[in-house]
Design a protein around this motif. Structure first.
Motif, PDB file in Angstrom:
ATOM      1  N   ALA A 178       3.995  10.568  -2.034  1.00  0.00           N
ATOM      2  CA  ALA A 178       3.293  11.313  -0.823  1.00  0.00           C
ATOM      3  C   ALA A 178       3.033  10.374   0.129  1.00  0.00           C
ATOM      4  CB  ALA A 178       1.800  11.811  -1.326  1.00  0.00           C
ATOM      5  N   TRP A 179       2.974   8.965  -0.143  1.00  0.00           N
ATOM      6  CA  TRP A 179       2.567   8.032   1.014  1.00  0.00           C
ATOM      7  C   TRP A 179       3.877   7.739   1.449  1.00  0.00           C
ATOM      8  CZ3 TRP A 179      -1.741   6.015   2.843  1.00  0.00           C
ATOM      9  CH2 TRP A 179      -1.432   4.751   3.533  1.00  0.00           C
ATOM     10  N   THR A 180       5.120   7.684   0.839  1.00  0.00           N
ATOM     11  CA  THR A 180       6.442   7.608   1.584  1.00  0.00           C
ATOM     12  C   THR A 180       6.621   8.501   2.379  1.00  0.00           C
ATOM     13  OG1 THR A 180       7.131   6.523  -0.432  1.00  0.00           O
ATOM     14  CG2 THR A 180       8.655   7.114   0.852  1.00  0.00           C
ATOM     15  N   LEU A 181       6.471   9.787   2.334  1.00  0.00           N
ATOM     16  CA  LEU A 181       6.693  10.961   3.093  1.00  0.00           C
ATOM     17  C   LEU A 181       5.678  10.841   4.408  1.00  0.00           C
ATOM     18  CD1 LEU A 181       8.063  13.551   3.689  1.00  0.00           C
ATOM     19  CD2 LEU A 181       6.339  14.547   2.253  1.00  0.00           C
ATOM     20  N   LEU A 182       4.453  10.428   4.291  1.00  0.00           N
ATOM     21  CA  LEU A 182       3.588  10.336   5.445  1.00  0.00           C
ATOM     22  C   LEU A 182       4.000   9.003   6.163  1.00  0.00           C
ATOM     23  CD1 LEU A 182       0.094  11.119   3.847  1.00  0.00           C
ATOM     24  CD2 LEU A 182       1.425  12.717   5.233  1.00  0.00           C
ATOM     25  N   THR A 183       4.453   7.934   5.688  1.00  0.00           N
ATOM     26  CA  THR A 183       5.041   7.068   6.381  1.00  0.00           C
ATOM     27  C   THR A 183       6.302   7.218   7.122  1.00  0.00           C
ATOM     28  OG1 THR A 183       3.948   5.372   4.722  1.00  0.00           O
ATOM     29  CG2 THR A 183       5.726   4.640   6.160  1.00  0.00           C
ATOM     30  N   ALA A 184       7.098   8.021   6.411  1.00  0.00           N
ATOM     31  CA  ALA A 184       8.333   8.485   7.014  1.00  0.00           C
ATOM     32  C   ALA A 184       7.882   9.294   8.274  1.00  0.00           C
ATOM     33  CB  ALA A 184       9.102   9.108   6.189  1.00  0.00           C
ATOM     34  N   LEU A 185       7.277  10.105   8.353  1.00  0.00           N
ATOM     35  CA  LEU A 185       6.786  10.847   9.363  1.00  0.00           C
ATOM     36  C   LEU A 185       5.736  10.466  10.470  1.00  0.00           C
ATOM     37  CD1 LEU A 185       6.190  14.197   7.445  1.00  0.00           C
ATOM     38  CD2 LEU A 185       8.164  13.728   8.803  1.00  0.00           C
ATOM     39  N   ASP A 186       5.528   9.103  10.339  1.00  0.00           N
ATOM     40  CA  ASP A 186       4.743   8.122  10.969  1.00  0.00           C
ATOM     41  C   ASP A 186       3.128   8.790  10.777  1.00  0.00           C
ATOM     42  OD1 ASP A 186       6.548   6.464  12.191  1.00  0.00           O
ATOM     43  OD2 ASP A 186       7.093   7.978  13.617  1.00  0.00           O
ATOM     44  N   HIS A 187       2.535   9.117   9.839  1.00  0.00           N
ATOM     45  CA  HIS A 187       1.246   9.633   9.800  1.00  0.00           C
ATOM     46  C   HIS A 187       0.547   8.550   9.059  1.00  0.00           C
ATOM     47  CE1 HIS A 187       2.343  13.285  11.401  1.00  0.00           C
ATOM     48  NE2 HIS A 187       2.883  13.801  10.341  1.00  0.00           N
ATOM     49  N   ALA A 188       1.326   7.531   8.389  1.00  0.00           N
ATOM     50  CA  ALA A 188       0.534   6.199   7.843  1.00  0.00           C
ATOM     51  C   ALA A 188       1.645   5.152   7.702  1.00  0.00           C
ATOM     52  CB  ALA A 188       0.639   6.611   6.295  1.00  0.00           C
ATOM     53  N   ARG A 189       1.119   4.040   7.618  1.00  0.00           N
ATOM     54  CA  ARG A 189       1.678   2.687   8.023  1.00  0.00           C
ATOM     55  C   ARG A 189       1.396   1.788   6.692  1.00  0.00           C
ATOM     56  NH1 ARG A 189       4.197   2.433  12.688  1.00  0.00           N
ATOM     57  NH2 ARG A 189       3.405   3.890  14.504  1.00  0.00           N
ATOM     58  N   GLY A 190       2.290   0.924   6.529  1.00  0.00           N
ATOM     59  CA  GLY A 190       1.998  -0.146   5.611  1.00  0.00           C
ATOM     60  C   GLY A 190       2.230   0.236   4.135  1.00  0.00           C
ATOM     61  N   PRO A 191       2.110  -0.608   2.986  1.00  0.00           N
ATOM     62  CA  PRO A 191       2.178  -0.208   1.704  1.00  0.00           C
ATOM     63  C   PRO A 191       1.008   0.415   1.129  1.00  0.00           C
ATOM     64  CG  PRO A 191       1.653  -2.612   1.746  1.00  0.00           C
ATOM     65  CD  PRO A 191       2.072  -2.267   3.479  1.00  0.00           C
ATOM     66  N   LEU A 192       1.345   1.388   0.080  1.00  0.00           N
ATOM     67  CA  LEU A 192       0.334   1.750  -0.542  1.00  0.00           C
ATOM     68  C   LEU A 192      -0.758   0.966  -1.310  1.00  0.00           C
ATOM     69  CD1 LEU A 192      -0.880   4.685  -1.698  1.00  0.00           C
ATOM     70  CD2 LEU A 192       0.578   4.584  -3.772  1.00  0.00           C
ATOM     71  N   PRO A 193      -1.897   0.778  -1.058  1.00  0.00           N
ATOM     72  CA  PRO A 193      -2.905  -0.114  -1.771  1.00  0.00           C
ATOM     73  C   PRO A 193      -2.717   0.030  -3.310  1.00  0.00           C
ATOM     74  CG  PRO A 193      -3.945   1.400  -0.187  1.00  0.00           C
ATOM     75  CD  PRO A 193      -2.708   1.911  -0.372  1.00  0.00           C
ATOM     76  N   GLN A 194      -2.708  -1.219  -4.046  1.00  0.00           N
ATOM     77  CA  GLN A 194      -2.577  -1.190  -5.449  1.00  0.00           C
ATOM     78  C   GLN A 194      -3.548  -0.463  -6.137  1.00  0.00           C
ATOM     79  OE1 GLN A 194      -0.217  -2.848  -6.875  1.00  0.00           O
ATOM     80  NE2 GLN A 194       1.103  -3.156  -4.792  1.00  0.00           N
ATOM     81  N   ALA A 195      -4.648  -0.593  -5.876  1.00  0.00           N
ATOM     82  CA  ALA A 195      -5.907   0.130  -6.497  1.00  0.00           C
ATOM     83  C   ALA A 195      -5.729   1.391  -6.409  1.00  0.00           C
ATOM     84  CB  ALA A 195      -7.157  -0.500  -6.021  1.00  0.00           C
TER      85      ALA A 195
END
Length: 227
Positions: A178-195
């Motif tokens: 889900a994070w990868t998809l949001l990042t690809a669509l420019d809705h999120a940035r950076g890596p997914l937090p570890q926790a």
């Protein structure tokens, strides 16, 4: 009486020493020459390089769809053992799968490049119509699950506590998709937090900020990701 030690030239008879040995081992018979039309064809030169012919994209896609045709839930009703034409149903099912594969390939060709790139990022394949179609028709459902998770969290915007609980409860591998998809669509940035708690909170924050237009784009990607 005829002298057997001298040749009889009158009849062309050979001497006993050169006569055929009737008690010896017979010589192997010579192989009969080929009589087929290609028997006299010259041999190919030994230095001709070997060239591998790659199958067309449609052939590969057809193979993938045919291989998973028996797992298609939509066609389970075709397996009625009491139907006298049941023997023809597997072939019909494979043909239907082939048609779906070719239709999906055409859909990938005409899809918006940014949406196709987002789908490729989630499926972790090359951004080409062939690779995307092959992944989708082979049963890769990473994108459909990611979109479902994002939409589920977005639907809880008015209930932040329920949204964070739902986000934290998502397995890590699905959180990453889900994070990868949001990042690809420019809705999120950076890596997914570890926790996991922090990762769920970040996913909830970005999912709750999606607009109707963003949800429409997710719907288009969902349509691309379905067989």
């Amino acid at each position: 009486m005829t002298d057997l030690t001298t040749p009889d030239n009158r009849f062309g008879h050979q001497t006993p020493e050169s006569d055929i040995d009737l008690f010896g081992d017979a010589a192997p018979a010579a192989a009969a020459p080929r009589t087929t039309p290609w028997s006299d064809a010259p041999a190919l030169p030994a230095d001709i390089p070997h060239v591998e012919v790659q199958p067309p994209a449609v052939v590969e896609i057809a193979a993938a769809t045919a291989a998973v045709a028996h797992t298609d839930d939509d066609d389970e009703e075709d397996l009625d053992p009491g139907d006298p034409s049941a023997g023809r149903k597997p072939r019909n099912r494979e043909r239907a799968a082939l048609r779906r594969g070719i239709a999906k390939y055409d859909q990938m060709l005409s899809a918006r490049p940014e949406l196709r790139a987002a789908l490729a990022a989630v499926l972790r394949v090359k951004d080409t119509p062939r690779d995307l179609t092959f992944a989708v028709m082979s049963g890769n459902r990473a994108a459909t699950r990611a979109i479902d998770d994002i939409k589920t969290i977005h639907g809880m915007t008015d209930r932040p506590l329920d949204a964070i609980v739902a986000a934290v409860s998502i397995p890590r591998i699905r959180l990453r998709a889900a994070w990868t998809l949001l990042t690809a669509l420019d809705h999120a940035r950076g890596p997914l937090p570890q926790a996991d708690v922090r990762a769920g909170a970040e996913l909830m924050k970005h999912a709750s900020q999606l607009t109707d237009g963003d949800l429409a784009e997710l719907g288009e990607i969902l349509n691309l990701s379905k067989r």
